[in-house]
Scaffold this active site. Sequence first.
Site, short mmCIF file in Angstrom:
data_model
loop_
_atom_site.label_atom_id
_atom_site.label_comp_id
_atom_site.label_asym_id
_atom_site.label_seq_id
_atom_site.Cartn_x
_atom_site.Cartn_y
_atom_site.Cartn_z
N LEU A 1 25.63 54.30 39.60
CA LEU A 1 27.10 54.28 39.65
C LEU A 1 27.56 52.85 39.37
O LEU A 1 27.12 51.90 40.04
CB LEU A 1 27.61 54.75 41.01
N CYS B 1 34.21 49.92 34.38
CA CYS B 1 33.57 50.14 33.07
C CYS B 1 34.57 50.27 31.92
O CYS B 1 34.20 50.71 30.83
CB CYS B 1 32.69 51.39 33.11
N GLY C 1 34.23 44.91 29.03
CA GLY C 1 33.33 43.81 29.41
C GLY C 1 31.93 44.20 29.85
O GLY C 1 31.28 45.08 29.27
N ILE C 2 31.48 43.53 30.92
CA ILE C 2 30.09 43.68 31.39
C ILE C 2 29.82 45.12 31.85
O ILE C 2 28.77 45.69 31.54
CB ILE C 2 29.82 42.67 32.54
N GLY C 3 30.76 45.71 32.57
CA GLY C 3 30.59 47.07 33.09
C GLY C 3 30.38 48.06 31.96
O GLY C 3 29.47 48.90 32.00
N TYR D 1 39.13 32.34 43.42
CA TYR D 1 38.08 33.15 42.78
C TYR D 1 36.71 32.76 43.34
O TYR D 1 35.92 33.64 43.72
CB TYR D 1 38.12 32.95 41.26
N1 LIG Z 1 33.79 36.98 32.24
C1 LIG Z 1 33.23 36.01 32.95
O1 LIG Z 1 33.28 34.83 32.56
C2 LIG Z 1 32.50 36.32 34.20
C3 LIG Z 1 32.68 37.49 34.89
N2 LIG Z 1 32.00 37.69 36.08
C4 LIG Z 1 32.23 38.91 36.85
O2 LIG Z 1 31.87 40.03 36.06
C5 LIG Z 1 32.56 41.18 36.51
C6 LIG Z 1 33.12 41.93 35.31
O3 LIG Z 1 34.04 41.12 34.64
P1 LIG Z 1 34.19 41.09 33.05
O4 LIG Z 1 33.47 42.21 32.44
O5 LIG Z 1 33.92 39.73 32.59
O6 LIG Z 1 35.77 41.28 32.92
P2 LIG Z 1 36.70 42.48 32.38
O7 LIG Z 1 38.08 42.04 32.69
O8 LIG Z 1 36.36 42.82 30.99
O9 LIG Z 1 36.29 43.71 33.31
C7 LIG Z 1 36.67 43.81 34.64
C8 LIG Z 1 36.64 45.27 35.03
O10 LIG Z 1 36.97 45.39 36.41
C9 LIG Z 1 37.94 46.41 36.52
N3 LIG Z 1 38.72 46.35 37.74
C10 LIG Z 1 39.58 45.40 38.16
N4 LIG Z 1 40.13 45.77 39.33
C11 LIG Z 1 39.60 46.98 39.66
C12 LIG Z 1 39.74 47.89 40.73
N5 LIG Z 1 40.59 47.64 41.73
N6 LIG Z 1 39.00 49.02 40.74
C13 LIG Z 1 38.15 49.30 39.73
N7 LIG Z 1 38.00 48.51 38.67
C14 LIG Z 1 38.70 47.35 38.63
C15 LIG Z 1 38.79 46.27 35.27
O11 LIG Z 1 39.57 47.43 35.09
P3 LIG Z 1 41.03 47.42 34.37
O12 LIG Z 1 40.74 47.50 32.91
O13 LIG Z 1 41.69 48.64 34.90
O14 LIG Z 1 41.71 46.16 34.78
C16 LIG Z 1 37.67 46.11 34.25
O15 LIG Z 1 37.11 47.35 33.95
C17 LIG Z 1 33.61 40.68 37.51
O16 LIG Z 1 33.16 40.92 38.82
C18 LIG Z 1 33.67 39.17 37.24
O17 LIG Z 1 34.04 38.44 38.37
C19 LIG Z 1 31.11 36.78 36.57
C20 LIG Z 1 30.88 35.63 35.91
C21 LIG Z 1 31.55 35.29 34.69
C1 LIG Z 2 37.35 24.67 31.64
C2 LIG Z 2 36.86 23.42 32.29
C3 LIG Z 2 35.68 23.33 32.98
C4 LIG Z 2 34.73 24.45 33.18
C5 LIG Z 2 35.01 25.71 33.47
C6 LIG Z 2 34.02 26.71 33.69
C7 LIG Z 2 32.59 26.37 33.55
C8 LIG Z 2 34.43 27.94 34.05
C9 LIG Z 2 33.56 29.02 34.43
C10 LIG Z 2 34.04 30.22 34.72
C11 LIG Z 2 33.26 31.33 35.22
C12 LIG Z 2 31.84 31.22 35.44
C13 LIG Z 2 33.97 32.47 35.52
C14 LIG Z 2 33.47 33.67 36.08
O1 LIG Z 2 32.82 33.80 37.08
C15 LIG Z 2 35.21 22.03 33.60
C16 LIG Z 2 33.76 21.82 33.28
C17 LIG Z 2 35.40 22.09 35.11
C18 LIG Z 2 35.97 20.84 33.05
C19 LIG Z 2 37.44 21.07 32.95
C20 LIG Z 2 37.75 22.23 32.07
#
Ligand SMILES: NC(=O)C1=CN([C@@H]2O[C@H](COP(=O)(O)OP(=O)(O)OC[C@H]3O[C@@H](n4cnc5c(N)ncnc54)[C@H](OP(=O)(O)O)[C@@H]3O)[C@@H](O)[C@H]2O)C=CC1
Ligand SMILES: CC1=C(/C=C/C(C)=C/C=C/C(C)=C/C=O)C(C)(C)CCC1
Length: 318
Positions: free
Chosen positions: A7, A11, A14-16, A154
């Site tokens: 499950l 989804c 993105g990652i899901g 966050y």
């Molecule tokens: N992208 C990144 O840089 C990073 C992401 N992550 C983590 O990866 C995970 C997925 O993110 P990512 O794929 O990047 O981003 P996306 O925005 O592409 O996907 C996020 C997903 O979460 C869903 N979502 C948000 N709120 C809810 C809710 N209340 N119930 C069910 N689904 C929900 C969104 O649905 P909807 O379309 O309806 O909004 C969407 O399907 C997150 O936990 C994020 O914190 C971790 C590190 C880096």
């Molecule tokens: C933009 C930016 C920075 C880096 C940001 C990064 C690395 C963000 C990572 C986000 C992630 C991992 C999100 C999800 O979990 C620094 C280096 C602070 C310098 C100032 C500008």
Amino acid sequence: MNQKVVLITGCSSGIGLALAVRLAKDEKKRFMVYATMRNLAKSEALVEAAGRTLGRTLEIRQLDVCDENSIKACVDNLPMRRVDILISNAGMGMIGPIECQSIDEMKTVMDTNFFGLVRLLKEILPGMKMRKSGHIVVISSVMGIQGILFNDIYAASKFAVEGFCESLAVQALRFNLNISLIEPGPVITEFESKVYEEGAKIDLSKADKVTADMFTNIYLKNYNQIFQSLGQTPEDVAEHTFKMITMENPPFRHQTNSLYTPMTTLKYADPNGDLPIETFYKMVFEHDKVFNASLNFLKLLRWRSRKSFTLGKEKNAS
Ligand SMILES: NC(=O)C1=CN([C@@H]2O[C@H](COP(=O)(O)OP(=O)(O)OC[C@H]3O[C@@H](n4cnc5c(N)ncnc54)[C@H](OP(=O)(O)O)[C@@H]3O)[C@@H](O)[C@H]2O)C=CC1
Ligand SMILES: CC1=C(/C=C/C(C)=C/C=C/C(C)=C/C=O)C(C)(C)CCC1
């Protein structure tokens, strides 16, 4: 064939989405994937990517991690309420100075990223304990270990996730359950654009000039470039997660991007906690070109995780 029931939350993109499709397309057909999303009207991209797996090894279901009834209804509708592998992926980002963010906005981030996981486990953990089998996979972040400038809320939500899972992991072991935290650095998904767009809209009038300037001219200015140059694809993160799921003994933590390992290692290298903070400070404020400095810093310190991921043994097909 003894298929594992998976499950996954969040989804719609993105990652899901990438992970649901990766698992559903497994050549050995080891998984029956319930790919969930809060809004089924957003299922088009998943339907297209799933192709012929839809209705075979992948089904789409509604689930909102902020709504206990929706989680219960989804689990109640699974055969025997059984989940072998739970992938807690749904999440949202938030950037900006806290002076400009409302408590309600902050609560939504905690409610989704942290309490979303707690709600899922309250529903799914008892069944796993009863069966003495299950794998809980949580998409955390490198920000679950180390906070980053202007990601205060966050990072706090991901720290909460990590503390929760660390505490639970010992109990889980008693029931033969695995918990794995996946810790990506930046990933190029809608997360990036949503966070940037929301960040760019922030009314900075409640922040002082130094803070507002730091957010606009350092953070936002370099944000896209950092994601585009140092970010992974969701498919790459899905592949890492797939390997964790199919491993004999999956580790508790796994970082998907070795570029960010030094950042988290700084924290463990100094028990006083000053090393990462001073390093980040120098990186951001003591160089003319922040982006190049950050890039060089990350590349300079790049190393391989000692516990090499690729050495992990894959489970036998069941
Ligand atoms: N992208 C990144 O840089 C990073 C992401 N992550 C983590 O990866 C995970 C997925 O993110 P990512 O794929 O990047 O981003 P996306 O925005 O592409 O996907 C996020 C997903 O979460 C869903 N979502 C948000 N709120 C809810 C809710 N209340 N119930 C069910 N689904 C929900 C969104 O649905 P909807 O379309 O309806 O909004 C969407 O399907 C997150 O936990 C994020 O914190 C971790 C590190 C880096
Ligand atoms: C933009 C930016 C920075 C880096 C940001 C990064 C690395 C963000 C990572 C986000 C992630 C991992 C999100 C999800 O979990 C620094 C280096 C602070 C310098 C100032 C500008």
